[in-house]
Design an enzyme around this catalytic site. Structure first.
Site, PDB file in Angstrom:
ATOM      1  N   HIS A 407       0.766  -1.176  -0.164  1.00  0.00           N
ATOM      2  CA  HIS A 407       0.152   0.069   0.013  1.00  0.00           C
ATOM      3  C   HIS A 407       0.812   1.305   0.141  1.00  0.00           C
ATOM      4  O   HIS A 407       1.859   1.211   0.682  1.00  0.00           O
ATOM      5  CB  HIS A 407      -0.745   0.061   1.173  1.00  0.00           C
ATOM      6  CG  HIS A 407      -1.925   1.015   1.178  1.00  0.00           C
ATOM      7  ND1 HIS A 407      -1.962   2.368   1.432  1.00  0.00           N
ATOM      8  CD2 HIS A 407      -3.150   0.887   0.514  1.00  0.00           C
ATOM      9  CE1 HIS A 407      -3.123   3.016   0.987  1.00  0.00           C
ATOM     10  NE2 HIS A 407      -3.734   2.026   0.528  1.00  0.00           N
ATOM     11  N   GLU A 460      -7.894  -5.466  -0.509  1.00  0.00           N
ATOM     12  CA  GLU A 460      -8.449  -6.046  -1.579  1.00  0.00           C
ATOM     13  C   GLU A 460      -8.349  -7.502  -1.176  1.00  0.00           C
ATOM     14  O   GLU A 460      -9.041  -8.291  -2.130  1.00  0.00           O
ATOM     15  CB  GLU A 460      -7.836  -5.714  -2.797  1.00  0.00           C
ATOM     16  CG  GLU A 460      -7.769  -4.014  -3.159  1.00  0.00           C
ATOM     17  CD  GLU A 460      -8.262  -3.484  -4.521  1.00  0.00           C
ATOM     18  OE1 GLU A 460      -7.968  -4.335  -5.353  1.00  0.00           O
ATOM     19  OE2 GLU A 460      -8.933  -2.742  -4.692  1.00  0.00           O
TER      20      GLU A 460
HETATM   21  C1  LIG Z   1      -0.666  -0.838  -4.097  1.00  0.00           C
HETATM   22  C2  LIG Z   1       0.899  -0.435  -4.890  1.00  0.00           C
HETATM   23  C3  LIG Z   1       0.609  -0.087  -6.174  1.00  0.00           C
HETATM   24  C4  LIG Z   1       1.474   0.493  -3.594  1.00  0.00           C
HETATM   25  O1  LIG Z   1       2.719   0.875  -4.276  1.00  0.00           O
HETATM   26  P1  LIG Z   1       3.871   1.813  -3.856  1.00  0.00           P
HETATM   27  O2  LIG Z   1       3.452   2.166  -2.316  1.00  0.00           O
HETATM   28  O3  LIG Z   1       4.030   2.916  -4.882  1.00  0.00           O
HETATM   29  O4  LIG Z   1       4.931   0.931  -3.877  1.00  0.00           O
HETATM   30  P2  LIG Z   1       6.064   0.777  -5.023  1.00  0.00           P
HETATM   31  O5  LIG Z   1       5.311   0.474  -6.398  1.00  0.00           O
HETATM   32  O6  LIG Z   1       7.029   1.844  -4.982  1.00  0.00           O
HETATM   33  O7  LIG Z   1       6.871  -0.484  -4.648  1.00  0.00           O
HETATM   34  C5  LIG Z   1       7.884  -0.703  -3.539  1.00  0.00           C
HETATM   35  C6  LIG Z   1       8.707  -1.742  -3.833  1.00  0.00           C
HETATM   36  O8  LIG Z   1       7.743  -2.873  -3.244  1.00  0.00           O
HETATM   37  C7  LIG Z   1       7.643  -4.048  -4.170  1.00  0.00           C
HETATM   38  N1  LIG Z   1       6.124  -4.299  -4.192  1.00  0.00           N
HETATM   39  C8  LIG Z   1       5.109  -3.421  -3.833  1.00  0.00           C
HETATM   40  N2  LIG Z   1       4.091  -4.015  -3.685  1.00  0.00           N
HETATM   41  C9  LIG Z   1       4.310  -5.364  -4.200  1.00  0.00           C
HETATM   42  C10 LIG Z   1       3.422  -6.624  -4.319  1.00  0.00           C
HETATM   43  N3  LIG Z   1       2.239  -6.410  -4.221  1.00  0.00           N
HETATM   44  N4  LIG Z   1       4.130  -7.962  -4.781  1.00  0.00           N
HETATM   45  C11 LIG Z   1       5.348  -7.678  -4.699  1.00  0.00           C
HETATM   46  N5  LIG Z   1       6.179  -6.580  -4.616  1.00  0.00           N
HETATM   47  C12 LIG Z   1       5.804  -5.512  -4.260  1.00  0.00           C
HETATM   48  C13 LIG Z   1       7.731  -3.147  -5.469  1.00  0.00           C
HETATM   49  O9  LIG Z   1       8.189  -4.207  -6.528  1.00  0.00           O
HETATM   50  C14 LIG Z   1       9.005  -2.314  -5.162  1.00  0.00           C
HETATM   51  O10 LIG Z   1       9.977  -3.126  -5.122  1.00  0.00           O
HETATM   52  P3  LIG Z   1      11.460  -2.427  -5.433  1.00  0.00           P
HETATM   53  O11 LIG Z   1      11.926  -1.419  -4.358  1.00  0.00           O
HETATM   54  O12 LIG Z   1      12.515  -3.436  -5.431  1.00  0.00           O
HETATM   55  O13 LIG Z   1      11.411  -1.994  -6.690  1.00  0.00           O
HETATM   56  C15 LIG Z   1       1.777  -1.563  -4.564  1.00  0.00           C
HETATM   57  O14 LIG Z   1       2.060  -2.196  -3.479  1.00  0.00           O
HETATM   58  C16 LIG Z   1       1.079  -2.783  -5.716  1.00  0.00           C
HETATM   59  O15 LIG Z   1       1.271  -2.845  -6.757  1.00  0.00           O
HETATM   60  N6  LIG Z   1       0.245  -3.767  -5.144  1.00  0.00           N
HETATM   61  C17 LIG Z   1      -0.248  -4.704  -5.972  1.00  0.00           C
HETATM   62  C18 LIG Z   1      -1.817  -4.238  -6.356  1.00  0.00           C
HETATM   63  C19 LIG Z   1      -2.779  -3.963  -5.331  1.00  0.00           C
HETATM   64  O16 LIG Z   1      -2.770  -4.934  -4.556  1.00  0.00           O
HETATM   65  N7  LIG Z   1      -3.458  -3.043  -5.510  1.00  0.00           N
HETATM   66  C20 LIG Z   1      -4.631  -2.609  -4.724  1.00  0.00           C
HETATM   67  C21 LIG Z   1      -4.333  -1.366  -3.717  1.00  0.00           C
HETATM   68  S1  LIG Z   1      -5.254  -0.926  -2.620  1.00  0.00           S
END
Ligand SMILES: CC(C)(COP(=O)(O)OP(=O)(O)OC[C@H]1O[C@@H](n2cnc3c(N)ncnc32)[C@H](O)[C@@H]1OP(=O)(O)O)[C@@H](O)C(=O)NCCC(=O)NCCS
Length: 521
Positions: A407, A460
């Site tokens: 998140h 979710e």
């Molecule tokens: C929700 C989300 C977009 C938040 O993104 P964010 O806080 O901007 O985090 P980032 O995209 O910068 O990710 C940070 C790191 O954690 C990792 N990471 C984040 N969520 C992850 C997940 N669900 N699975 C695997 N790795 C994940 C990223 O690959 C990244 O790794 P890195 O540092 O090696 O590049 C992200 O966690 C995600 O894509 N989750 C899956 C989709 C989901 O559940 N969406 C519903 C949201 S309510």
């Protein structure tokens, strides 16, 4: 970056200090140049420009009786051929010059210039403002006070709100001054809706009035009712179809730009959209399945009516309450992407339906609201508890994201996931035990392979488990999220419109430097 050498004019039209201004001006006219460089041998000692000649004439001096040396600008600033066009442009603009003699300064041991005879500055060209303008990379003006912010605006406070907030460190979120989880445990959806719109929880009388007001607003307008069958056959996803239908409701109901509306009118539009969205979701779903839409049930509450419109059967109150609790827990959640979108759109003065339409589009993305069915797909793909670890390790090593985890704000358990896990346990959801095992394994695997990222289950993950058990088909998971989040969008857009300033940030241009010559077609 292009250099002065590429754009300068050469050979240079020169003059000697002893000739008359008339002679020099005649040569400028013949050669169609705006200046002559005054030289002593190869060394530039002055510059005489059209502007100087105009000044001379205005002063009443005689061009035939005045020597160039008397009227030239002596010891002009020069530029070297290797200087970038941008720097030369900036220097001309800064000094107010129109021309620079271009001089070559052969290397000397002490790094200074010197006399031409001993390798000093040698005139090799002249460069004018016009030459530079053709190719200069005109840098954007950076207004004072402009600030850089992190990618994705993460952590940036972009507005003040009284609607609610998220505390990522503590794993806590609230609507107005109340814990959202406690509201979901104790109150009805409509009570929380009232709280968000009016700022306080309703009295018994207010509740009765609010429910009566909402009852008539749940119906789809006739003009839109007629358009739902073709929309349902359009082949778009359920969220695409919902977006189209909401947009049409705004038109059918004569919504006008919020800019032109009173607070009372804006509230009426927001209430209408909030009330009709669940009806649109279910009507479109039934039409997609080849069934007739079912009218809203006048006696049932929000969750119960939602399920009623799905099958035309009064739902088990436990199941209805579970769906309603999911809906309450997802009404609002700080400045998430779709809420921000709703506020941006309404900040232009656009109408309520347009703002909600844009928010639906933002919510539809898998990084925001489009993941709950994918989280359930993950459970299916894993299949058995033994397969969880190898499956997840492989997925993370391939760089995939585990849906339903992580998140942007929470660095600890997402309180919605904890709450919904409890709801799933209470209703003994079919997949809850398996989901709990998978959750533990995902958290372990992500802690090992993505250390320090603090990745836990988000809303979710268990939302899918709850909705699945309550009989909602997967294609309705994200629309169901929209059915409640629409109330948060509306509360936010009303707040934005009540004290509006257009939301208009800046970007840093990093493309090829403009202006480039436009290629011939
Ligand atoms: C929700 C989300 C977009 C938040 O993104 P964010 O806080 O901007 O985090 P980032 O995209 O910068 O990710 C940070 C790191 O954690 C990792 N990471 C984040 N969520 C992850 C997940 N669900 N699975 C695997 N790795 C994940 C990223 O690959 C990244 O790794 P890195 O540092 O090696 O590049 C992200 O966690 C995600 O894509 N989750 C899956 C989709 C989901 O559940 N969406 C519903 C949201 S309510």
């Amino acid at each position: 970056m292009r250099t002065v050498a590429e754009v300068m004019s050469a050979p240079v039209v020169t003059a000697s200090p002893d000739e008359t201004v008339a002679e020099a001006a005649g040569r400028m006219g013949e050669r169609r140049v705006g200046s002559v460089v005054v030289v002593d041998g190869e060394r530039p000692i002055g510059i005489l420009t059209e502007r100087d000649i105009v000044r001379l004439a205005a002063a009443g001096a005689s061009v035939t009786g005045t020597k160039v040396a008397e009227w030239m600008t002596a010891d002009p600033d020069c530029v070297e051929p290797s200087v970038s066009v941008h720097d030369a442009f900036a220097s001309l603009a800064e000094h107010g010059y129109r021309h620079f003699p271009v001089v070559d300064r052969p290397d000397r041991a002490d790094g200074t210039g010197g006399d031409p005879g001993d390798g000093g500055p040698r005139l090799v060209g002249v460069v004018s403002m016009r030459d530079l303008m053709r190719v200069a990379s005109i840098q954007p003006v950076v207004p004072p006070g402009q600030i850089e912010v992190p990618r994705g605006l993460k952590g940036v406070i972009a507005a003040e709100t009284q609607v609610g907030d998220v505390r990522g460190q503590e794993g806590f979120y609230h609507y107005r001054q109340y814990s959202a989880v406690e509201l979901a445990e104790q109150r009805s959806f409509e009570d929380v809706w009232f709280l968000l719109f009016e700022g306080h929880l309703p009295s018994a009388e207010e509740r009765a009035g609010f429910l009566a007001e909402l009852a008539s607003l749940r119906q789809v307008p006739d003009a839109v009712q007629a358009l739902l069958p073709p929309i349902s056959r359009s082949g778009g996803s359920p969220m695409d179809q919902l977006r189209s239908a909401v947009s049409l409701v705004g038109h059918a109901e004569g919504f006008r730009p919020t800019f032109d509306l009173s607070a009372v009118e804006r509230r009426a539009n927001a209430l209408r959209i909030g009330a009709v969205v669940p009806t649109l979701i279910m009507a479109l779903h039934r039409l997609r399945s080849g069934d007739e839409p079912i009218e809203p049930h006048p006696e049932l509450g929000y969750g119960g009516n939602y399920l009623w419109m799905l099958r035309g059967v009064e739902p088990d109150p436990e199941v209805a309450r579970a769906v309603e609790q999911y809906q309450i827990s997802t009404i609002d959640h700080g400045f998430n992407a779709s809420t921000f979108t709703a506020r941006v759109v309404v900040s232009t003065g656009a109408d309520v339906a347009g703002s909600v339409t844009a928010a639906i589009a933002a919510l539809s993305g898998p990084l925001h609201g489009g993941a709950p069915s994918r989280a359930l797909d993950l459970l299916d793909a894993i299949g058995t508890p033994e397969n969880a670890r190898p499956y997840l390790v492989r997925a993370v090593e391939r760089g995939e994201r585990i849906m339903g985890f992580g998140h942007p704000v929470y660095v600890t358990d997402d309180p919605r996931s904890v709450f919904l896990r409890g709801v799933a346990e209470r209703i003994q959801a079919d997949k809850v035990e398996f989901a709990k095992q998978v959750e533990r394994t995902v958290v372990e695997v992500l802690a090992e392979l993505k250390p320090g990222r603090n990745l836990y289950a988000n809303v979710e993950f268990y939302a899918g488990v709850v909705m699945d058990h309550c009989g909602l088909p997967r294609e309705l998971f994200t629309p169901t999220f929209a059915s409640s989040r629409v109330i948060g969008w509306c509360a936010n857009l009303l707040e934005q419109a009540a004290d509006n300033r257009i939301i208009r940030p800046s970007a840093r241009y990093v493309g090829p430097p403009p202006p480039q010559p436009v290629p011939a077609p």
